[in-house]
Design an enzyme around this catalytic site. Structure first.
Site, PDB file in Angstrom:
ATOM      1  N   HIS A  70      39.741  41.622  42.379  1.00  0.00           N
ATOM      2  CA  HIS A  70      40.634  41.753  43.909  1.00  0.00           C
ATOM      3  C   HIS A  70      41.740  41.026  43.986  1.00  0.00           C
ATOM      4  O   HIS A  70      42.323  40.289  43.132  1.00  0.00           O
ATOM      5  CB  HIS A  70      39.702  40.801  44.779  1.00  0.00           C
ATOM      6  CG  HIS A  70      39.722  39.519  44.817  1.00  0.00           C
ATOM      7  ND1 HIS A  70      40.522  38.857  45.444  1.00  0.00           N
ATOM      8  CD2 HIS A  70      38.782  38.626  44.122  1.00  0.00           C
ATOM      9  CE1 HIS A  70      40.181  37.280  45.094  1.00  0.00           C
ATOM     10  NE2 HIS A  70      39.180  37.435  44.524  1.00  0.00           N
ATOM     11  N   ASP A  72      43.299  40.812  46.929  1.00  0.00           N
ATOM     12  CA  ASP A  72      43.651  40.232  48.255  1.00  0.00           C
ATOM     13  C   ASP A  72      43.474  38.619  48.286  1.00  0.00           C
ATOM     14  O   ASP A  72      42.599  38.152  47.177  1.00  0.00           O
ATOM     15  CB  ASP A  72      42.623  40.777  49.222  1.00  0.00           C
ATOM     16  CG  ASP A  72      41.173  40.406  49.031  1.00  0.00           C
ATOM     17  OD1 ASP A  72      40.717  40.574  47.824  1.00  0.00           O
ATOM     18  OD2 ASP A  72      40.452  39.768  49.850  1.00  0.00           O
ATOM     19  N   ASP A 103      43.159  32.741  42.077  1.00  0.00           N
ATOM     20  CA  ASP A 103      42.088  33.566  42.589  1.00  0.00           C
ATOM     21  C   ASP A 103      42.726  34.834  43.342  1.00  0.00           C
ATOM     22  O   ASP A 103      43.010  34.728  44.515  1.00  0.00           O
ATOM     23  CB  ASP A 103      41.371  32.687  43.547  1.00  0.00           C
ATOM     24  CG  ASP A 103      40.143  33.335  44.120  1.00  0.00           C
ATOM     25  OD1 ASP A 103      39.856  34.345  43.384  1.00  0.00           O
ATOM     26  OD2 ASP A 103      39.571  32.826  45.141  1.00  0.00           O
ATOM     27  N   GLU A 136      37.830  41.288  49.058  1.00  0.00           N
ATOM     28  CA  GLU A 136      36.865  40.111  48.424  1.00  0.00           C
ATOM     29  C   GLU A 136      36.809  39.054  49.204  1.00  0.00           C
ATOM     30  O   GLU A 136      35.715  38.340  49.373  1.00  0.00           O
ATOM     31  CB  GLU A 136      37.040  39.908  46.948  1.00  0.00           C
ATOM     32  CG  GLU A 136      36.060  39.322  46.460  1.00  0.00           C
ATOM     33  CD  GLU A 136      35.889  37.785  46.351  1.00  0.00           C
ATOM     34  OE1 GLU A 136      34.925  37.116  46.103  1.00  0.00           O
ATOM     35  OE2 GLU A 136      37.033  37.196  46.819  1.00  0.00           O
ATOM     36  N   GLU A 137      38.151  38.534  49.736  1.00  0.00           N
ATOM     37  CA  GLU A 137      38.264  37.128  50.485  1.00  0.00           C
ATOM     38  C   GLU A 137      37.807  37.409  52.070  1.00  0.00           C
ATOM     39  O   GLU A 137      37.563  36.181  52.613  1.00  0.00           O
ATOM     40  CB  GLU A 137      39.656  36.846  50.430  1.00  0.00           C
ATOM     41  CG  GLU A 137      40.131  36.419  48.798  1.00  0.00           C
ATOM     42  CD  GLU A 137      39.464  35.171  48.353  1.00  0.00           C
ATOM     43  OE1 GLU A 137      38.418  34.879  48.904  1.00  0.00           O
ATOM     44  OE2 GLU A 137      39.928  34.847  47.047  1.00  0.00           O
ATOM     45  N   GLU A 165      36.860  36.719  38.069  1.00  0.00           N
ATOM     46  CA  GLU A 165      36.774  35.742  38.836  1.00  0.00           C
ATOM     47  C   GLU A 165      36.990  34.231  38.201  1.00  0.00           C
ATOM     48  O   GLU A 165      36.480  34.283  36.843  1.00  0.00           O
ATOM     49  CB  GLU A 165      35.586  35.386  39.832  1.00  0.00           C
ATOM     50  CG  GLU A 165      35.268  36.492  40.948  1.00  0.00           C
ATOM     51  CD  GLU A 165      36.232  36.347  41.985  1.00  0.00           C
ATOM     52  OE1 GLU A 165      36.988  35.076  42.182  1.00  0.00           O
ATOM     53  OE2 GLU A 165      36.229  36.821  42.984  1.00  0.00           O
ATOM     54  N   HIS A 354      42.412  28.807  46.339  1.00  0.00           N
ATOM     55  CA  HIS A 354      42.617  28.518  47.851  1.00  0.00           C
ATOM     56  C   HIS A 354      43.200  27.194  48.156  1.00  0.00           C
ATOM     57  O   HIS A 354      43.445  26.649  49.598  1.00  0.00           O
ATOM     58  CB  HIS A 354      41.098  28.302  48.581  1.00  0.00           C
ATOM     59  CG  HIS A 354      40.330  29.648  48.338  1.00  0.00           C
ATOM     60  ND1 HIS A 354      39.450  30.061  49.059  1.00  0.00           N
ATOM     61  CD2 HIS A 354      40.598  30.574  47.448  1.00  0.00           C
ATOM     62  CE1 HIS A 354      38.902  31.148  48.926  1.00  0.00           C
ATOM     63  NE2 HIS A 354      39.606  31.593  47.659  1.00  0.00           N
TER      64      HIS A 354
END
Length: 382
Positions: A70, A72, A103, A136-137, A165, A354
């Protein structure tokens, strides 16, 4: 010999402000790059979500290696807390900074770079399918699920899939994910009768019912783990009354639990267990309790075998480490792919994902590309 720079591609992707569900230019960039490399690129956009599907080689080939990831990213939070521009892709002392650095724009860049180099230098007897989502997030309702729906309509089929991931907790190469626990969230609303706290017999206090139910759930041992999974967990994540007065018994309160369950359970069986406890507390207290449940994903496992061995051999060859096969952590889009084909996950060390000042060593991106390149080479050589 082709040598697409995965670190530079990561930086280019970081500069695309693709906070869910914004595409931010990331998938356009990848689509152009893959088209130039000879991939057949299509979009599987749905609702407000952008998704990309790119295939090199014959559609439906019996030997089709899939990558999933991903572009996003989560919001940056307090911009003033960052020491760098979150979307600037600054490199300091060999470290690349930016939202999505770990990520998982680096993972996407690494597998795209590995795939492009392979098809340009030594075109394999088989096919490569690259799928990248922009959801995905977020709710994940129109991301990889939309991609899989699109693939079904177009007759696309992966033989195996690797999700890029971040999987390594401490050192590059120390963990491969071969499954994930299921995830379930339950919201409870308790309704009693408001009254004066000096006259509790004239009210029906929902708070003791909430405390009783949450204690029953939190103190219960669902299991002690299974062959490939840790024990299931119940976490009380909030208990709310919204009552500022000390002399009022509230009429209503709410609580929420999140449960991560292994393959000894299903979302349905966990829900039935919770409903039994709800009924018990209703009978004991007379307080009305409503429950709403969302199952984000069922537990799954790809049993150790050819796919995990393939990835583990490549990881060991490039890092010198023998990776642990694990099912720990949260959910990922592998929970959707597991019904399509065998799937495992391998990627970077995820310590800064994150976080403010999210970052990744540039050398680690190059190492990840080398691992993916070896996986592809070994897969098509077999």
């Amino acid at each position: 010999m082709s040598n697409l720079d995965a670190a530079q591609l990561t930086a280019d992707l970081i500069r695309c402000p693709s906070v869910t569900p914004e595409e931010g230019g990331a998938l356009v960039l990848l689509g152009d790059l893959l088209t130039e490399a000879g991939f057949e690129v299509s979009r599987a956009d749905r609702a407000e979500v952008s998704n990309l599907v790119a295939r090199w080689g014959q559609k439906g080939h019996a030997k089709t290696f899939g990558f999933n990831g991903h572009t996003d990213v989560v919001p940056i939070g307090d911009a003033n807390a960052w020491s760098v521009d979150p979307f600037g892709a600054d490199i300091k002392d060999g470290i690349l900074y930016g939202r999505g650095a770990t990520d998982m724009k680096s993972g996407v860049a690494a597998f795209v770079a590995a795939a492009v180099d392979l098809v340009k230098d030594t075109p394999p007897d088989g096919a490569i399918l690259i799928t990248v989502t922009g959801d995905e997030e977020g709710p994940a309702l129109h991301g990889t699920t939309a991609i899989l729906d699109h693939m079904a309509q177009e007759g696309e089929q992966m033989s195996v899939c690797l999700v890029g991931e971040p999987t390594c907790p401490n050192e590059m190469g120390d963990m491969i994910k071969i499954g994930r626990r299921g995830s379930l969230t339950a919201w409870f609303t308790y309704r009693g009768i408001q009254g004066h706290s000096a006259y509790p017999h004239r009210a029906k206090n929902p708070l003791p019912a909430m405390a009783k139910l949450m204690d029953l759930m939190a103190s219960h041992e669902l299991d002690q783990g299974t062959d490939h999974f840790d024990a299931s967990t119940v976490a009380v994540v909030t208990m709310d009354t919204g009552n500022p007065a000390t002399n009022v018994i509230p009429a209503e309160c709410r609580s929420t639990v999140n449960i991560r369950f292994n393959d000894a359970h299903s979302g349905e069986s966990v829900t039935e267990w919770m409903q039994g406890l709800v009924n018990q507390v209703i009978d004991e207290t007379g307080v009305l309790i409503e429950m709403a449940v969302k199952v984000s994903g069922e537990s799954f496992i790809t049993p150790p075998g050819d796919l995990s061995d393939l990835v583990a051999r490549a990881v060991t060859a490039e890092t010198g480490r023998v990776p642990e096969l694990s099912t720990t952590g949260g959910t990922s889009d592998a929970r959707f792919i597991k019904s399509h084909c065998p799937v495992v996950e391998f990627g970077l060390v995820g310590k800064t994902m994150h976080q403010v000042d999210e970052c990744v060593p540039v050398a680690q991106i190059h190492q990840l590309k080398a691992i993916y390149a070896r996986i592809l080479s070994d897969y098509f050589a077999a």
